[in-house]
Design an enzyme around this catalytic site. Structure first.
Site, PDB file in Angstrom:
ATOM      1  NE  ARG A 137       3.271  11.673  -9.570  1.00 13.18           N
ATOM      2  CZ  ARG A 137       4.417  11.836 -10.227  1.00 13.18           C
ATOM      3  NH1 ARG A 137       4.428  11.966 -11.537  1.00 13.18           N
ATOM      4  NH2 ARG A 137       5.559  11.894  -9.558  1.00 13.18           N
ATOM      5  CG  ASP A 138      -0.430  12.655  -7.160  1.00 12.04           C
ATOM      6  OD1 ASP A 138      -0.745  11.599  -7.738  1.00 12.04           O
ATOM      7  OD2 ASP A 138       0.729  12.886  -6.754  1.00 12.04           O
ATOM      8  CD1 TRP A 177       3.890   1.999  -5.940  1.00 15.70           C
ATOM      9  CD2 TRP A 177       4.699   1.396  -7.936  1.00 15.70           C
ATOM     10  NE1 TRP A 177       3.343   2.823  -6.887  1.00 15.70           N
ATOM     11  CE2 TRP A 177       3.815   2.477  -8.122  1.00 15.70           C
ATOM     12  CE3 TRP A 177       5.308   0.844  -9.058  1.00 15.70           C
ATOM     13  CZ2 TRP A 177       3.549   3.031  -9.373  1.00 15.70           C
ATOM     14  CZ3 TRP A 177       5.043   1.387 -10.303  1.00 15.70           C
ATOM     15  CH2 TRP A 177       4.173   2.469 -10.448  1.00 15.70           C
ATOM     16  CD  GLU A 182       5.415  12.024  -5.980  1.00 15.98           C
ATOM     17  OE1 GLU A 182       5.482  11.318  -6.993  1.00 15.98           O
ATOM     18  OE2 GLU A 182       5.694  11.598  -4.840  1.00 15.98           O
ATOM     19  CG  MET A 227      -1.645   1.282   1.499  1.00 16.54           C
ATOM     20  SD  MET A 227      -2.713   1.183   2.956  1.00 16.54           S
ATOM     21  CE  MET A 227      -1.520   1.309   4.278  1.00 16.54           C
ATOM     22  CG  ASN A 228       1.884   3.942  -2.932  1.00 19.67           C
ATOM     23  OD1 ASN A 228       1.765   2.875  -3.497  1.00 19.67           O
ATOM     24  ND2 ASN A 228       1.769   5.086  -3.582  1.00 19.67           N
ATOM     25  CG  ASP A 229       0.403   8.164  -2.416  1.00 22.92           C
ATOM     26  OD1 ASP A 229       1.425   7.629  -2.001  1.00 22.92           O
ATOM     27  OD2 ASP A 229       0.373   8.909  -3.413  1.00 22.92           O
ATOM     28  CG  PHE A 288      -0.469   6.686 -10.539  1.00 24.06           C
ATOM     29  CD1 PHE A 288      -0.413   5.309 -10.620  1.00 24.06           C
ATOM     30  CD2 PHE A 288       0.696   7.415 -10.810  1.00 24.06           C
ATOM     31  CE1 PHE A 288       0.778   4.650 -10.959  1.00 24.06           C
ATOM     32  CE2 PHE A 288       1.882   6.775 -11.144  1.00 24.06           C
ATOM     33  CZ  PHE A 288       1.922   5.395 -11.220  1.00 24.06           C
ATOM     34  CB  SER A 289      -2.543   9.582  -5.660  1.00 21.60           C
ATOM     35  OG  SER A 289      -1.880   8.581  -4.929  1.00 21.60           O
TER      36      SER A 289
END
Ligand code: FRU
Length: 505
Positions: A173-174, A67, A226, A41-43, A99-100
């Site tokens: 991104r994000d 990842w 980010e 898991m990340n963000d 992605f996030s």
């Protein structure tokens, strides 16, 4: 007969109902932080409150413990402390990794995704990471996509009109989207990572977006930007007043700016020579806040407890990484600078077992506290002696332990994890054993409010004016607590320690 018995025994783990699995007992497994049952898991993504549920989506690899195959995992909670795992929310597909991004509650059906009366669309706005030629993974593109749910986040449909925002750029991104009531528009904050720019866009329907303005470069530009977030934070002692805070991550650390937002521009009021960080430890990243909280609830921030430098090799299995404790936010003015105050959510107090307390103890050298544990909350107030180096050691076993110290001459709070754990699993981890932050005493006092949860310590200093998050991987049985004062003469006015109950039964 014997072979039938062997066959049945062999099948047992498969046949056992899920709730009987002895999960969350592995070495280093946090007991009151969110971790996925298994895999990487990340963000945190798409943090949103809806119909009594706090949703936590997160960057997740459904097929491995490093990842890759990024998709949105999903869990819900009614109190931000006890979490229920839900099936994968938004999986990667042939063309895109997910992605996030963020999630909004489209109460007025501005998006037009409602299909039946009474449905409230939830919309996820995220970055689609596209690799047109799989043999060239570095030649990617990042577009902004949306997906919607008409059943309170349980199932998701990717919008067939994607992308909703595309600059034909590699790194873009994000998106963090929120409803801006004064302009009656959706606002998106999103980064151009290499340019160190947060861009703002607006939309009336979440499907088409217009560029409003850019912020940056500013503050810390030493690494790519980010995960931006723009939100209003209440001011301490000024009921009803709020200021805007712009948060972003820089590869291994985070920063924030305080100012005003008029629906188009963010006007930074943090002095140009000041860098403010929500966390001064090495293990707090990509933090964002909840959307759509009840009006009387302070903003809640959640971050990824890990670090891209060594995150893939931390010695945990079958999962990797946790989310931080949810932290409520307020702003306080010190001199002419607005700074964040962070406090762990109050609901955590429900996990406390019986308290062990010390009052008015003078320390000289090392003093063992009469409680132990690797799953504890500690709240202590110290009056450091002049020029002393004092503090507390956790996860103590013999000469091993995590040091949370205060250097009174330097006015510095530091964490030293060099003797806390196995450090040899990764050179980058071994090179990041010390972290520090400047912390002036308040009326001569230092308040340390901290949570040790097996492999995570989060330290809230002086009522959350400064926070440090650090991972450690102590041996089992390293559970002592020890206060120290190198010069002698430091006084503990109070120290309370609670064992904490696990939320993973
Ligand atoms: C931050 C980040 C984001 C990206 C995601 C990919 O940790 O690099 O910028 O969307 O992780 O997993």
């Amino acid at each position: 007969m014997k072979s039938l018995f062997v066959l049945l025994i062999g099948m047992l783990p498969v046949c056992l109902p899920a709730q009987n699995k002895p999960a969350y007992k592995e070495p280093f497994r946090p007991q009151f932080h969110f971790t996925p049952h298994h895999n990487w898991m990340n963000d945190p993504n798409g943090l949103v409150y809806h119909k009594g549920e706090y949703h936590l989506f997160y960057q997740y690899n459904p097929v491995g413990n490093t990842w890759g195959h990024m998709s949105w995992g999903h869990a819900v909670s009614s109190d931000l402390v006890h979490w229920q795992h839900l099936p994968l929310a938004i999986p990667e597909d042939d063309k895109n990794m997910i992605f996030s991004g963020s999630c909004v509650v489209d109460k007025n059906n501005t998006s037009g995704f409602r299909q039946k009366p009474g449905q409230t669309p939830l919309i996820a706005i995220y970055t689609a990471h596209i690799i047109p030629d799989k043999s060239k993974p570095d030649d990617y593109l990042q577009h902004q996509h949306i997906a919607y749910s008409l059943d309170d986040g349980r199932t998701w449909t990717k919008y067939e009109g994607n992308p909703v925002l595309d600059l034909n750029k590699k790194d873009f991104r994000d998106p963090k989207v929120f409803w801006h009531e004064p302009t009656k528009k959706w606002i998106m904050a999103i980064v151009l990572p290499h340019e160190h720019i947060v861009q703002f866009y607006s939309s009336s329907n979440l499907r088409s977006w217009a560029h409003l303005s850019d912020f940056g470069p500013a503050g810390d530009t030493s690494a790519i930007w980010e995960c931006p977030d723009l939100l209003q934070v209440p001011l301490t002692g000024q009921a009803g007043k709020r200021k805007w805070v712009l948060i972003n991550s820089q590869q291994y650390t985070m920063q924030y700016f305080v100012g005003e937002f008029n629906g188009i521009h963010f006007q930074n009021e943090t002095p140009a020579d000041t860098i403010l960080r929500p966390d001064y430890g090495p293990d707090f990243y990509a933090a964002i806040t909840y959307n759509n909280l009840p009006v009387d609830q302070d903003p809640v921030l959640l971050g990824w407890v890990n670090n891209w430098k060594y995150g893939a090799s931390i010695p945990t299995s079958p999962w990797r990484s946790a989310q931080s404790l949810p932290r409520t936010l307020r702003l306080k003015k010190t001199g002419n600078i607005w700074t964040l105050l962070q406090e762990p959510v109050k609901a955590l107090q429900g996990l406390r077992g019986g308290v062990v307390e010390w009052k008015n103890q003078l320390i000289s050298g090392d003093l063992t506290f009469p409680a132990k544990g690797q799953v504890i909350e500690l709240d202590a107030e110290l009056i450091p002696a002049k020029d002393d180096i004092c503090g507390v050691r956790l996860a103590v076993k013999g000469s091993q332990g995590l040091i949370i110290g205060y250097d009174a001459a330097k006015e510095q709070l530091y964490i030293d994890r060099s003797k806390s754990s196995n450090t040899y699993f990764n050179n980058e981890f071994a090179a990041l054993l010390h972290s520090a932050a400047r912390v002036p005493l308040e009326d001569g006092k230092l308040r340390l409010h901290l949570f040790l949860d097996k492999s995570i310590v989060e330290v809230f200093v002086n009522d959350g004016t400064t926070v440090l998050t650090v991972q450690l991987f102590p041996p089992s049985g390293a559970d002592g607590i020890e206060f120290f004062s190198q010069k002698g003469g430091t006084r503990i006015t109070t120290a309370k320690v609670w064992p904490m109950r696990s939320t993973w039964k």
